[in-house]
Scaffold this motif. Structure first.
Motif, PDB file in Angstrom:
ATOM      1  N   LEU A   1      13.832  74.799  53.715  1.00 32.45           N
ATOM      2  CA  LEU A   1      13.035  73.921  54.570  1.00 32.45           C
ATOM      3  C   LEU A   1      13.875  73.244  55.640  1.00 32.45           C
ATOM      4  O   LEU A   1      13.436  73.084  56.782  1.00 32.45           O
ATOM      5  CB  LEU A   1      12.319  72.867  53.731  1.00 32.45           C
ATOM      6  CG  LEU A   1      11.056  73.317  53.033  1.00 32.45           C
ATOM      7  CD1 LEU A   1      10.496  72.184  52.198  1.00 32.45           C
ATOM      8  CD2 LEU A   1      10.030  73.806  54.012  1.00 32.45           C
ATOM      9  N   VAL A   2      15.103  72.870  55.304  1.00 31.34           N
ATOM     10  CA  VAL A   2      15.998  72.256  56.298  1.00 31.34           C
ATOM     11  C   VAL A   2      16.292  73.239  57.419  1.00 31.34           C
ATOM     12  O   VAL A   2      16.222  72.895  58.603  1.00 31.34           O
ATOM     13  CB  VAL A   2      17.298  71.768  55.626  1.00 31.34           C
ATOM     14  CG1 VAL A   2      18.364  71.446  56.651  1.00 31.34           C
ATOM     15  CG2 VAL A   2      17.023  70.558  54.763  1.00 31.34           C
ATOM     16  N   PHE A   3      16.592  74.484  57.050  1.00 27.19           N
ATOM     17  CA  PHE A   3      16.866  75.483  58.083  1.00 27.19           C
ATOM     18  C   PHE A   3      15.630  75.817  58.905  1.00 27.19           C
ATOM     19  O   PHE A   3      15.724  76.050  60.118  1.00 27.19           O
ATOM     20  CB  PHE A   3      17.451  76.751  57.465  1.00 27.19           C
ATOM     21  CG  PHE A   3      18.886  76.629  57.108  1.00 27.19           C
ATOM     22  CD1 PHE A   3      19.846  76.398  58.077  1.00 27.19           C
ATOM     23  CD2 PHE A   3      19.297  76.728  55.786  1.00 27.19           C
ATOM     24  CE1 PHE A   3      21.182  76.269  57.752  1.00 27.19           C
ATOM     25  CE2 PHE A   3      20.621  76.606  55.447  1.00 27.19           C
ATOM     26  CZ  PHE A   3      21.571  76.374  56.429  1.00 27.19           C
TER      27      PHE A   3
ATOM     28  N   TYR B   1       7.770  82.737  43.585  1.00 27.24           N
ATOM     29  CA  TYR B   1       8.827  83.449  42.872  1.00 27.24           C
ATOM     30  C   TYR B   1       9.651  82.492  42.007  1.00 27.24           C
ATOM     31  O   TYR B   1       9.957  82.796  40.857  1.00 27.24           O
ATOM     32  CB  TYR B   1       9.717  84.171  43.881  1.00 27.24           C
ATOM     33  CG  TYR B   1      10.822  84.981  43.265  1.00 27.24           C
ATOM     34  CD1 TYR B   1      10.533  86.147  42.563  1.00 27.24           C
ATOM     35  CD2 TYR B   1      12.137  84.579  43.378  1.00 27.24           C
ATOM     36  CE1 TYR B   1      11.541  86.892  41.993  1.00 27.24           C
ATOM     37  CE2 TYR B   1      13.151  85.310  42.805  1.00 27.24           C
ATOM     38  CZ  TYR B   1      12.855  86.471  42.122  1.00 27.24           C
ATOM     39  OH  TYR B   1      13.851  87.196  41.553  1.00 27.24           O
ATOM     40  N   PHE B   2      10.013  81.340  42.559  1.00 29.88           N
ATOM     41  CA  PHE B   2      10.807  80.381  41.790  1.00 29.88           C
ATOM     42  C   PHE B   2       9.997  79.758  40.663  1.00 29.88           C
ATOM     43  O   PHE B   2      10.555  79.422  39.616  1.00 29.88           O
ATOM     44  CB  PHE B   2      11.375  79.293  42.688  1.00 29.88           C
ATOM     45  CG  PHE B   2      12.501  79.761  43.563  1.00 29.88           C
ATOM     46  CD1 PHE B   2      13.258  80.863  43.243  1.00 29.88           C
ATOM     47  CD2 PHE B   2      12.807  79.086  44.726  1.00 29.88           C
ATOM     48  CE1 PHE B   2      14.304  81.290  44.042  1.00 29.88           C
ATOM     49  CE2 PHE B   2      13.848  79.500  45.536  1.00 29.88           C
ATOM     50  CZ  PHE B   2      14.598  80.609  45.188  1.00 29.88           C
ATOM     51  N   MET B   3       8.706  79.582  40.856  1.00 23.77           N
ATOM     52  CA  MET B   3       7.883  79.029  39.785  1.00 23.77           C
ATOM     53  C   MET B   3       7.714  80.042  38.650  1.00 23.77           C
ATOM     54  O   MET B   3       7.639  79.658  37.483  1.00 23.77           O
ATOM     55  CB  MET B   3       6.529  78.586  40.328  1.00 23.77           C
ATOM     56  CG  MET B   3       6.617  77.319  41.161  1.00 23.77           C
ATOM     57  SD  MET B   3       5.054  76.848  41.855  1.00 23.77           S
ATOM     58  CE  MET B   3       4.229  76.212  40.429  1.00 23.77           C
ATOM     59  N   MET B   4       7.657  81.316  38.983  1.00 20.62           N
ATOM     60  CA  MET B   4       7.538  82.342  37.943  1.00 20.62           C
ATOM     61  C   MET B   4       8.807  82.428  37.100  1.00 20.62           C
ATOM     62  O   MET B   4       8.749  82.700  35.907  1.00 20.62           O
ATOM     63  CB  MET B   4       7.233  83.705  38.566  1.00 20.62           C
ATOM     64  CG  MET B   4       5.819  83.852  39.040  1.00 20.62           C
ATOM     65  SD  MET B   4       5.451  85.358  39.949  1.00 20.62           S
ATOM     66  CE  MET B   4       6.414  86.603  39.165  1.00 20.62           C
ATOM     67  N   LEU B   5       9.953  82.188  37.715  1.00 22.07           N
ATOM     68  CA  LEU B   5      11.224  82.285  37.000  1.00 22.07           C
ATOM     69  C   LEU B   5      11.671  80.959  36.396  1.00 22.07           C
ATOM     70  O   LEU B   5      12.733  80.913  35.765  1.00 22.07           O
ATOM     71  CB  LEU B   5      12.318  82.776  37.951  1.00 22.07           C
ATOM     72  CG  LEU B   5      12.169  84.190  38.474  1.00 22.07           C
ATOM     73  CD1 LEU B   5      13.286  84.500  39.434  1.00 22.07           C
ATOM     74  CD2 LEU B   5      12.153  85.184  37.330  1.00 22.07           C
ATOM     75  N   ASN B   6      10.902  79.902  36.565  1.00 20.17           N
ATOM     76  CA  ASN B   6      11.277  78.550  36.139  1.00 20.17           C
ATOM     77  C   ASN B   6      12.638  78.145  36.705  1.00 20.17           C
ATOM     78  O   ASN B   6      13.496  77.613  36.019  1.00 20.17           O
ATOM     79  CB  ASN B   6      11.266  78.421  34.623  1.00 20.17           C
ATOM     80  CG  ASN B   6       9.878  78.483  34.073  1.00 20.17           C
ATOM     81  OD1 ASN B   6       8.926  78.086  34.738  1.00 20.17           O
ATOM     82  ND2 ASN B   6       9.750  79.007  32.875  1.00 20.17           N
TER      83      ASN B   6
ATOM     84  N   ASN C   1      15.119  76.159  39.555  1.00 21.77           N
ATOM     85  CA  ASN C   1      15.057  74.857  40.229  1.00 21.77           C
ATOM     86  C   ASN C   1      14.731  75.055  41.714  1.00 21.77           C
ATOM     87  O   ASN C   1      14.990  76.095  42.293  1.00 21.77           O
ATOM     88  CB  ASN C   1      16.360  74.087  40.038  1.00 21.77           C
ATOM     89  CG  ASN C   1      17.569  74.865  40.505  1.00 21.77           C
ATOM     90  OD1 ASN C   1      17.437  75.956  41.028  1.00 21.77           O
ATOM     91  ND2 ASN C   1      18.731  74.307  40.285  1.00 21.77           N
ATOM     92  N   MET C   2      14.186  74.040  42.306  1.00 23.43           N
ATOM     93  CA  MET C   2      13.651  74.153  43.660  1.00 23.43           C
ATOM     94  C   MET C   2      14.619  73.662  44.736  1.00 23.43           C
ATOM     95  O   MET C   2      14.208  73.387  45.847  1.00 23.43           O
ATOM     96  CB  MET C   2      12.342  73.358  43.763  1.00 23.43           C
ATOM     97  CG  MET C   2      11.268  73.811  42.822  1.00 23.43           C
ATOM     98  SD  MET C   2      10.695  75.447  43.233  1.00 23.43           S
ATOM     99  CE  MET C   2       9.632  75.807  41.889  1.00 23.43           C
ATOM    100  N   TYR C   3      15.893  73.554  44.436  1.00 19.98           N
ATOM    101  CA  TYR C   3      16.856  73.073  45.430  1.00 19.98           C
ATOM    102  C   TYR C   3      17.016  74.062  46.579  1.00 19.98           C
ATOM    103  O   TYR C   3      17.238  73.671  47.718  1.00 19.98           O
ATOM    104  CB  TYR C   3      18.210  72.792  44.783  1.00 19.98           C
ATOM    105  CG  TYR C   3      18.169  71.670  43.800  1.00 19.98           C
ATOM    106  CD1 TYR C   3      17.806  70.386  44.209  1.00 19.98           C
ATOM    107  CD2 TYR C   3      18.474  71.875  42.467  1.00 19.98           C
ATOM    108  CE1 TYR C   3      17.749  69.349  43.305  1.00 19.98           C
ATOM    109  CE2 TYR C   3      18.428  70.842  41.564  1.00 19.98           C
ATOM    110  CZ  TYR C   3      18.065  69.582  41.991  1.00 19.98           C
ATOM    111  OH  TYR C   3      18.008  68.562  41.096  1.00 19.98           O
ATOM    112  N   MET C   4      16.931  75.337  46.275  1.00 27.77           N
ATOM    113  CA  MET C   4      17.051  76.344  47.327  1.00 27.77           C
ATOM    114  C   MET C   4      15.901  76.223  48.327  1.00 27.77           C
ATOM    115  O   MET C   4      16.078  76.502  49.518  1.00 27.77           O
ATOM    116  CB  MET C   4      17.086  77.736  46.699  1.00 27.77           C
ATOM    117  CG  MET C   4      17.376  78.829  47.645  1.00 27.77           C
ATOM    118  SD  MET C   4      19.021  78.604  48.311  1.00 27.77           S
ATOM    119  CE  MET C   4      18.990  79.802  49.596  1.00 27.77           C
TER     120      MET C   4
END
Length: 92
Positions: free
Chosen positions: A59-61, A44-49, A51-54
């Motif tokens: 991953l931390v959670f 989903y994030f790659m389709m919307l361009n 950022n990957m911080y979320m």
């Protein structure tokens, strides 16, 4: 591609709600659900361009969730000697 992730998510949920005998199987099914959600978020994030911080926060959670599950599993095995749900009372 999205159908594959939905199948993974529902398969993990079916394993989670089915009759389970061991706590380890439940924890593995929860991790499988988290992995399918992570893969859906990546696509989903790659389709919307976006950022990957979320994804790093997610991953931390998920790592914290896995560590807590393993600590509960280890404490139950040390206390009761196994990870069967029938051998101990969770409400006590």
């Amino acid at each position: 591609m999205m159908m594959c992730f939905l199948v993974m998510f529902f398969l993990g949920n079916m394993i989670f709600v089915s009759k389970h005998k061991h706590l380890l199987i439940v924890l593995l099914s929860l991790e499988f659900i988290v992995l399918s959600i992570y893969l859906m978020m990546v696509i989903y994030f790659m389709m919307l361009n976006y950022n990957m911080y979320m994804l790093m926060v997610f991953l931390v959670f998920s790592v914290c969730e896995g560590a807590l599950g393993l600590s509960i599993l280890v404490s139950m095995i040390r206390t009761y000697g196994n990870d069967y749900f029938q051998s101990y009372n969770l409400l006590w």
